[in-house]
Write a protein that holds these residues in place. Structure first.
Motif, mmCIF file in Angstrom:
data_model
loop_
_atom_site.group_PDB
_atom_site.id
_atom_site.type_symbol
_atom_site.label_atom_id
_atom_site.label_comp_id
_atom_site.label_asym_id
_atom_site.label_seq_id
_atom_site.Cartn_x
_atom_site.Cartn_y
_atom_site.Cartn_z
ATOM 1 N N CYS A 27 0.841 -1.186 0.000
ATOM 2 C CA CYS A 27 0.000 0.000 0.000
ATOM 3 C C CYS A 27 0.882 1.242 0.000
ATOM 4 O O CYS A 27 1.793 1.382 0.821
ATOM 5 N N VAL A 28 0.617 2.140 -0.952
ATOM 6 C CA VAL A 28 1.345 3.401 -1.048
ATOM 7 C C VAL A 28 0.350 4.535 -0.816
ATOM 8 O O VAL A 28 -0.436 4.873 -1.700
ATOM 9 N N PRO A 29 0.354 5.122 0.385
ATOM 10 C CA PRO A 29 -0.569 6.232 0.639
ATOM 11 C C PRO A 29 -0.056 7.505 -0.017
ATOM 12 O O PRO A 29 1.152 7.722 -0.125
ATOM 13 N N LEU A 30 -0.975 8.353 -0.468
ATOM 14 C CA LEU A 30 -0.598 9.667 -0.968
ATOM 15 C C LEU A 30 -0.218 10.530 0.226
ATOM 16 O O LEU A 30 -0.566 10.200 1.368
ATOM 17 N N PRO A 31 0.497 11.627 0.002
ATOM 18 C CA PRO A 31 0.852 12.486 1.134
ATOM 19 C C PRO A 31 -0.386 12.874 1.944
ATOM 20 O O PRO A 31 -1.464 13.107 1.383
ATOM 21 N N ARG A 32 -0.228 12.928 3.245
ATOM 22 C CA ARG A 32 -1.335 13.225 4.166
ATOM 23 C C ARG A 32 -2.081 14.490 3.729
ATOM 24 O O ARG A 32 -1.486 15.488 3.387
ATOM 25 N N GLY A 33 -3.407 14.398 3.733
ATOM 26 C CA GLY A 33 -4.242 15.538 3.369
ATOM 27 C C GLY A 33 -4.440 15.734 1.879
ATOM 28 O O GLY A 33 -5.073 16.687 1.456
ATOM 29 N N THR A 34 -3.901 14.825 1.061
ATOM 30 C CA THR A 34 -4.073 14.940 -0.391
ATOM 31 C C THR A 34 -4.860 13.754 -0.920
ATOM 32 O O THR A 34 -4.996 12.730 -0.252
ATOM 33 N N ALA A 35 -5.375 13.898 -2.129
ATOM 34 C CA ALA A 35 -6.113 12.829 -2.804
ATOM 35 C C ALA A 35 -6.022 13.073 -4.302
ATOM 36 O O ALA A 35 -5.711 14.178 -4.752
ATOM 37 N N THR A 67 -4.341 -0.664 -8.395
ATOM 38 C CA THR A 67 -5.611 -0.466 -7.706
ATOM 39 C C THR A 67 -5.517 0.827 -6.911
ATOM 40 O O THR A 67 -4.545 1.025 -6.170
ATOM 41 N N THR A 68 -6.509 1.708 -7.083
ATOM 42 C CA THR A 68 -6.585 2.920 -6.268
ATOM 43 C C THR A 68 -7.637 2.695 -5.193
ATOM 44 O O THR A 68 -8.614 1.986 -5.413
ATOM 45 N N TYR A 69 -7.417 3.309 -4.035
ATOM 46 C CA TYR A 69 -8.287 3.120 -2.888
ATOM 47 C C TYR A 69 -8.774 4.458 -2.351
ATOM 48 O O TYR A 69 -8.004 5.417 -2.267
ATOM 49 N N GLN A 70 -10.018 4.486 -1.938
ATOM 50 C CA GLN A 70 -10.564 5.648 -1.257
ATOM 51 C C GLN A 70 -9.901 5.797 0.120
ATOM 52 O O GLN A 70 -9.674 6.896 0.598
ATOM 53 N N SER A 71 -9.561 4.692 0.716
ATOM 54 C CA SER A 71 -8.923 4.645 2.034
ATOM 55 C C SER A 71 -7.418 4.882 1.911
ATOM 56 O O SER A 71 -6.767 4.332 1.023
ATOM 57 N N ALA A 72 -6.851 5.652 2.832
ATOM 58 C CA ALA A 72 -5.408 5.892 2.844
ATOM 59 C C ALA A 72 -4.627 4.655 3.299
ATOM 60 O O ALA A 72 -3.407 4.611 3.169
ATOM 61 N N GLU A 73 -5.332 3.636 3.810
ATOM 62 C CA GLU A 73 -4.686 2.396 4.261
ATOM 63 C C GLU A 73 -4.929 1.240 3.293
ATOM 64 O O GLU A 73 -4.673 0.090 3.642
ATOM 65 N N CYS A 74 -5.481 1.520 2.124
ATOM 66 C CA CYS A 74 -5.812 0.493 1.133
ATOM 67 C C CYS A 74 -6.850 -0.491 1.665
ATOM 68 O O CYS A 74 -6.882 -1.662 1.282
ATOM 69 N N ALA A 75 -7.711 -0.011 2.546
ATOM 70 C CA ALA A 75 -8.776 -0.854 3.088
ATOM 71 C C ALA A 75 -9.839 -1.071 2.017
ATOM 72 O O ALA A 75 -10.177 -0.165 1.268
ATOM 73 N N GLU A 76 -10.348 -2.277 1.957
ATOM 74 C CA GLU A 76 -11.371 -2.610 0.970
ATOM 75 C C GLU A 76 -12.782 -2.351 1.491
ATOM 76 O O GLU A 76 -13.757 -2.756 0.874
ATOM 77 N N THR A 77 -12.892 -1.652 2.619
ATOM 78 C CA THR A 77 -14.207 -1.281 3.125
ATOM 79 C C THR A 77 -14.751 -0.056 2.405
ATOM 80 O O THR A 77 -15.946 0.188 2.411
ATOM 81 N N GLY A 78 -13.875 0.734 1.791
ATOM 82 C CA GLY A 78 -14.285 1.869 0.968
ATOM 83 C C GLY A 78 -14.254 1.475 -0.502
ATOM 84 O O GLY A 78 -14.117 0.300 -0.860
ATOM 85 N N GLU A 79 -14.350 2.459 -1.367
ATOM 86 C CA GLU A 79 -14.296 2.210 -2.809
ATOM 87 C C GLU A 79 -12.866 1.881 -3.242
ATOM 88 O O GLU A 79 -11.898 2.383 -2.672
#
Length: 144
Positions: free
Chosen positions: A85-93, A106-118
């Motif tokens: 999982c590669v998070p974007l810099p904090r506060g960015t999207a 795969t892109t994730y809505q979650s900053a932790e690459c959690a599959e509970t979001g989109e």
């Protein structure tokens, strides 16, 4: 939970119905001028054609605004751990992306690459997405 996946084949590009209106691929929509050239209008819309964002071969490019505008962040495989999982810099999207890594991303809505979001997976042969269905906060690059 919905999964939207874009598939490319040697014969052309096939997209699922969920991404048919948002994913642009240079082989299917761009003119012979290549990336950055005017693309065909999205089906069912009368809007002006989107322009493909600049993204070099081997890169994953993420923009903070739709239609490849705003700040662009680029990532290459040399600086990414595959399947991590590669998070974007904090506060960015990111709200637009181009995948030219040669690998699925795969892109994730979650900053932790959690599959509970989109989350959505895009092929690496050249996929441009001018308007992501959510604000992506992290990504994973996969083995082929």
């Amino acid at each position: 939970m919905r999964i939207r996946t874009v598939l490319t084949t040697a014969a052309g590009v096939a997209t699922t119905a969920a991404l048919a209106a948002t994913a642009l691929t240079p082989g299917a929509f761009a003119t012979a001028a290549g990336p950055g050239a005017a693309a065909a209008p999205r089906p069912g819309t009368a809007a002006a054609p989107a322009r493909l964002g600049p993204c070099d071969v081997g890169q994953l490019c993420l923009w903070d605004k739709e239609d490849f505008k705003g700040i662009r962040r680029t990532y290459e495989l040399t600086a990414i751990d595959i399947e991590s999982c590669v998070p974007l810099p904090r506060g960015t999207a990111a709200t637009a992306l181009a995948n030219r890594t040669g690998r699925p991303v795969t892109t994730y809505q979650s900053a932790e690459c959690a599959e509970t979001g989109e989350f959505d997976t895009y092929p690496g042969g050249g996929t441009w997405v001018p308007q992501s269905p959510y604000r992506a906060r992290a990504f994973k690059v996969w083995e082929n």
